[in-house]
Enzyme design. Structure first.
Site: not given
Length: 443
Positions: A83, A86, A190, A281
């Site tokens: 992404h 990110e 991410h 994340e």
């Protein structure tokens, strides 16, 4: 003159120190090329494909044999920035590269890791998305998708339902890359939360969907892997660092339990590439200010190293015939945790199975032959930087037709939906049961 150059080389660093800032494509390429040139004995830089706009998808390999696989040396990978908005993972992987090459031969742990592991690092899977971000923001930025406006983490074949999304060049590049190496362990970096998420991201009733989770036959291993990363990150292991997000116990979560998604990369890795992958994340804010980057490096450095070590969990070896010839495409799996897409030996007859300490029965299957069962015990104290090694001589009965050892690819269809009674996938692990019971009794 040569003597003077030698001393100058000893006094000056091979590569200028990597600064804590956001590195755009040209700057990133310059850094990667400098590393590859100055540390050529332990690195190999190559491009596995191109983005929609023609930007290179770079991978830097670190290891004693960076250009080719060596038998017994597991393949590990990190992928970041799929992404584009990110961004923390992208910079962390550049600093990880810098840390690995500059500490080789100086730090005992890093040196042994490079000796025993082949580490593949892709800092950006979506360089077009990264370059598209004009006004960096924590939550509402453009650049998440690729240049064709596809979310790359919804673009892979799915094991549970048909995914008719048009396959994007970045996705195809990764899928083809996975065919070239025997990847054992991986993580996908991410941002936007702080948690280690593990498969499955999608599910059916047989994998626990009715209980708001979706577990793999290797759920105990995946929980351990996620914990191995989160436990070294002070903020992640709290589970509630991002105040506006879900509370994650110990900083880990089953992907489906968090939120279901179709076409994710971690499920694809596990089902079709025989590679255990989790999703990391790493920041509450997707695109934090540059001055925060040193803090993210300090928080994640130990976790990034610790997670790479986990590629040495379990058991590894080769399967041979009675004449000592390695057998490719032989199914080698633990008897009670078969994968819906069977895990097979590579062209060297090698297998790698990530397993926690315990007693297991391996089921070795050659087409047209009776399955061969053998028991193994993985000790609690694992060997340093090496899985338990167990080579297997398969007791062939009669003539083996070599054509049976061809490698037909597992079909790109929703395998779990057409095999709803696949028994190995339906059983939540004892580990998961005990964790759930503990939470009920002591919460």
């Amino acid at each position: 003159m040569d003597f003077a150059r030698l001393w100058l080389g000893l006094l000056l660093p091979l590569v200028a120190a990597l600064d804590f800032s956001y590195h755009h494509q040209e700057e990133m390429e310059t850094f990667l090329k400098n590393v590859a040139q100055n540390y050529s004995s332990v690195t190999h830089l190559h491009c596995v494909g191109k983005s929609v706009k023609g930007r290179n998808l770079w991978v830097l390999v670190v290891g004693r044999s960076p250009r080719e696989h060596r038998i017994g040396i597991p393949e590990f990978k990190y992928v970041a920035n799929m992404h584009g908005d990110e961004t923390v993972g992208r910079e962390l992987l550049l600093h990880l590269i810098d840390y690995l090459v500059t500490n080789d031969g100086k730090d005992f742990e890093i040196t042994r890791l490079i000796n025993s592991t082949r580490i593949h690092i892709m800092p950006s899977m979506n360089p077009d998305g990264f370059e598209a971000v004009k006004k960096p923001d924590c939550f509402n930025t453009n650049g998440r998708e690729n240049n064709n406006f596809y979310d790359l983490n919804r673009n892979f074949p799915d094991g549970f339902e048909f995914n008719n999304e048009s396959r994007q060049p970045e996705t195809v590049a990764v899928m083809e890359w996975l065919k070239t190496e025997t990847f054992v362990l991986s993580a996908n970096l991410h941002g936007g939360a702080l948690v280690a998420s593990y498969p499955f991201d999608n599910g059916v009733s047989a994998t626990g969907k009715v209980h708001s989770r979706s577990v793999t036959p290797d759920d105990d291993v995946f929980q351990y892997l996620a914990n191995s990363y989160a436990s070294k990150n002070v903020n992640m292991k709290k589970g509630d660092h991002c105040k506006n997000k879900m509370n994650f116990r110990n900083g880990i979560v089953n992907g489906y339990e968090w939120y279901p998604l179709k076409g994710g990369m971690q499920d694809y890795n596990y089902i079709w590439a025989q590679c255990f992958e989790i999703t990391l994340e790493l920041s509450c804010c997707k695109y934090p200010r540059e001055e925060k980057l040193p803090l993210f490096w300090d928080s994640n450095k130990a976790s990034l190293i610790e997670y790479i070590k986990q590629v040495h969990l379990g058991i590894k070896g080769q399967v041979f015939d009675q004449k000592g010839n390695p057998l490719p495409n032989v199914i080698v799996e633990v008897q009670d945790r078969k994968h819906v897409c069977p895990y097979k030996t590579n062209k060297f007859g090698e297998y790698y199975l990530l397993l926690l300490p315990g007693s297991y029965t391996l089921n070795v299957t050659v087409p047209g032959q009776e399955p061969y069962l053998t028991k193994v015990i993985i000790p609690k104290k694992s060997q340093d930087f090496s899985a338990l090694k167990k080579d297997i001589v398969f007791p062939l009965r009669g003539h083996l037709d070599s054509s049976l050892l061809s490698n037909p690819s597992c079909p790109m269809i929703p395998l779990y939906s057409i095999l709803p009674n696949h028994s190995a996938a339906t059983k939540p692990s004892l580990f998961l049961f005990l964790v759930t019971l503990f939470h009920i009794l002591f919460k």
